[in-house]
Design an enzyme around this catalytic site. Structure first.
Site, PDB file in Angstrom:
ATOM      1  N   TYR A   1      -5.100 -57.041  31.037  1.00 27.04           N
ATOM      2  CA  TYR A   1      -5.908 -56.170  31.886  1.00 27.04           C
ATOM      3  C   TYR A   1      -7.194 -55.717  31.186  1.00 27.04           C
ATOM      4  O   TYR A   1      -8.119 -55.217  31.823  1.00 27.04           O
ATOM      5  CB  TYR A   1      -5.112 -54.937  32.333  1.00 27.04           C
TER       6      TYR A   1
ATOM      7  N   LYS B   1       6.997 -64.086  26.995  1.00 27.44           N
ATOM      8  CA  LYS B   1       6.986 -65.471  27.483  1.00 27.44           C
ATOM      9  C   LYS B   1       6.667 -66.365  26.283  1.00 27.44           C
ATOM     10  O   LYS B   1       5.697 -67.132  26.277  1.00 27.44           O
ATOM     11  CB  LYS B   1       5.928 -65.580  28.602  1.00 27.44           C
TER      12      LYS B   1
ATOM     13  N   ASP C   1      10.680 -64.346  33.002  1.00 24.63           N
ATOM     14  CA  ASP C   1      11.200 -64.893  34.263  1.00 24.63           C
ATOM     15  C   ASP C   1      12.705 -64.666  34.369  1.00 24.63           C
ATOM     16  O   ASP C   1      13.223 -64.292  35.426  1.00 24.63           O
ATOM     17  CB  ASP C   1      10.819 -66.379  34.423  1.00 24.63           C
TER      18      ASP C   1
ATOM     19  N   ASP D   1       4.016 -54.033  34.188  1.00 31.35           N
ATOM     20  CA  ASP D   1       3.544 -53.582  35.498  1.00 31.35           C
ATOM     21  C   ASP D   1       4.523 -54.052  36.578  1.00 31.35           C
ATOM     22  O   ASP D   1       4.945 -53.290  37.455  1.00 31.35           O
ATOM     23  CB  ASP D   1       2.146 -54.190  35.734  1.00 31.35           C
TER      24      ASP D   1
ATOM     25  N   ASP E   1       8.102 -51.769  38.359  1.00 27.70           N
ATOM     26  CA  ASP E   1       8.254 -51.566  39.806  1.00 27.70           C
ATOM     27  C   ASP E   1       9.554 -52.178  40.315  1.00 27.70           C
ATOM     28  O   ASP E   1      10.235 -51.592  41.172  1.00 27.70           O
ATOM     29  CB  ASP E   1       7.071 -52.191  40.565  1.00 27.70           C
TER      30      ASP E   1
END
Ligand code: NAD
Length: 358
Positions: free
Chosen positions: A140, A190, A222, A246, A250
């Site tokens: 980001y 990852k 994943d 992020d 959620d």
């Protein structure tokens, strides 16, 4: 004496922070904590009064405090304003200026609310995990970024970058939290594809050596997305970078089913923290005494734990909340169809009564 700053903000923010402050005051007197409170403006209310979503004086007050309790910002009144003076800019400025690099989002299911999840009861019962997300680095913020015309085609890029200092400090937040919980850290990455994740994993392992009482495991992002739905109960502290965090925070939050119940903390280097419910300013119900104050009250519990080093007081608040829910008390957002509900102030009163009876 510990100074706390309350920034009620907009919409239901003032309603829910009022209840959270009452709870802090009550628990402080019972647990021998000396607290002093200041209040200031942020978001739309600050734009209206001062022409800016966060005035320098409010920022200075935040800097001089041990912790900031925030309601929420925003609302339709300010939606048409230029992006630079929108209410959210106040929150972004506060987070940046306080150097809040660690975002902590617990996802815990209160026994009385197991039915609120979209997942089956036997999967959800007993979930108690904490997502620790790196907040100021990663893709980001990485450079270079932007869009350009390359060989006549539009091309856009972002850069995922972490250095070892950024990784080590977020890892330490996770290990410290796990020490106070069930002593398990799951690092999510990852590393089969990304060099950033390979460095992430190496540095997290180096930090783990300082915490031989905490178990560390690694998980690909994943797989983690699936495992969170399959066996969420097995996780304690999940630490990850900005992008993966992020999404996973959620996902974890929604497993619990109720937006009005979700607290958060953002922590910086000097121990200062910003504590706020995950939900927004809910303009659709603002001013009607219909908001659920429990996310704000549980955010206050996080403040007690992380900024005031008062885990017993924090647990007293959580136990009181669970006790109130066990009695069947529900705000409108939690009530099932046909079930009666109580207002925001009444919910605050009930939590205070439980605290007093403990
Ligand atoms: P929201 O979280 O405010 O509301 C979503 C839905 O959940 C609404 O129906 C609302 O009534 C309900 N809800 C939320 N919190 C509740 C509570 N404590 N008790 C009962 N019901 C609750 O999200 P939104 O509607 O997308 O956004 C409204 C405004 O809030 C926007 O201006 C948005 O930018 C802002 N917002 C601010 C923050 C923040 O300050 N951190 C976060 C998200 C959204």
């Amino acid at each position: 004496m510990a100074n706390l700053l309350v920034l009620p903000g907009d919409g239901i923010g003032p309603e829910v922070t009022t209840q959270a402050r009452r709870v802090l005051e009550a628990v402080a007197s019972r647990h021998g904590l000396e607290l002093s409170f200041e209040e200031d403006l942020i978001g739309g209310s600050s734009i209206d009064a001062r022409g800016t979503p966060l005035a320098d004086e409010a920022l200075e007050r935040a800097r001089g405090s041990r912790g900031v309790l925030l309601g929420a910002v925003g609302g339709p009144k300010w939606d048409a304003m230029p992006v630079d003076v929108r209410p959210e800019k106040g929150l972004l400025r506060l987070r940046k200026e306080l150097g809040l690099f660690a975002n902590l989002r617990p996802a815990a299911v209160f026994p009385a609310l197991v039915g609120a999840s979209t997942l089956r009861r036997e999967v959800v019962e007993g979930i108690d995990l904490l997502v620790v997300r790196e907040l100021t680095g990663g893709i980001y913020f990485g450079e270079p970024r932007g869009e350009a015309l390359v060989d006549g085609r539009r091309e856009a890029r972002n850069t995922m970058v972490y250095d070892e200092v950024e990784i080590a400090r977020i890892a330490r937040v996770a290990f410290e939290a796990a020490r106070r919980r069930r002593q398990l850290v799951t690092s999510v990455h990852k590393a089969n594809v990304l060099e950033v994740s390979q460095l992430w994993t190496t540095v997290v392992e180096e930090v783990a050596k300082e915490y031989d009482d905490v178990r560390l495991e690694h998980q690909l992002v994943d797989s983690m997305a699936m495992l969170l739905l399959k066996e969420p109960r097995r996780y304690d502290v999940v630490v990850t970078g900005n992008l993966f965090g992020d999404i996973l925070s959620d996902e974890a939050a929604m497993i619990t089913g109720s937006l009005g119940m979700l607290p958060s903390a953002s922590l910086g280097e000097g121990g200062i923290g910003l504590y706020e419910p995950v939900h927004g300013s809910a303009p659709d119900i603002a001013g009607r005494d219909a908001a659920n104050p429990l996310a704000a009250i549980l955010s206050a519990a996080m403040l007690l734990e992380h900024s005031l080093d008062a885990p017993e007081a924090a647990n007293a608040v959580r136990t009181a909340v669970a006790g109130v829910l066990d009695t069947g008390a529900r705000t409108a957002d939690l009530a099932a169809a046909g079930e009666s509900s109580i207002g925001c102030c009444e919910m605050g009163d009930r939590v205070l009564a439980k605290l007093a009876a403990a």
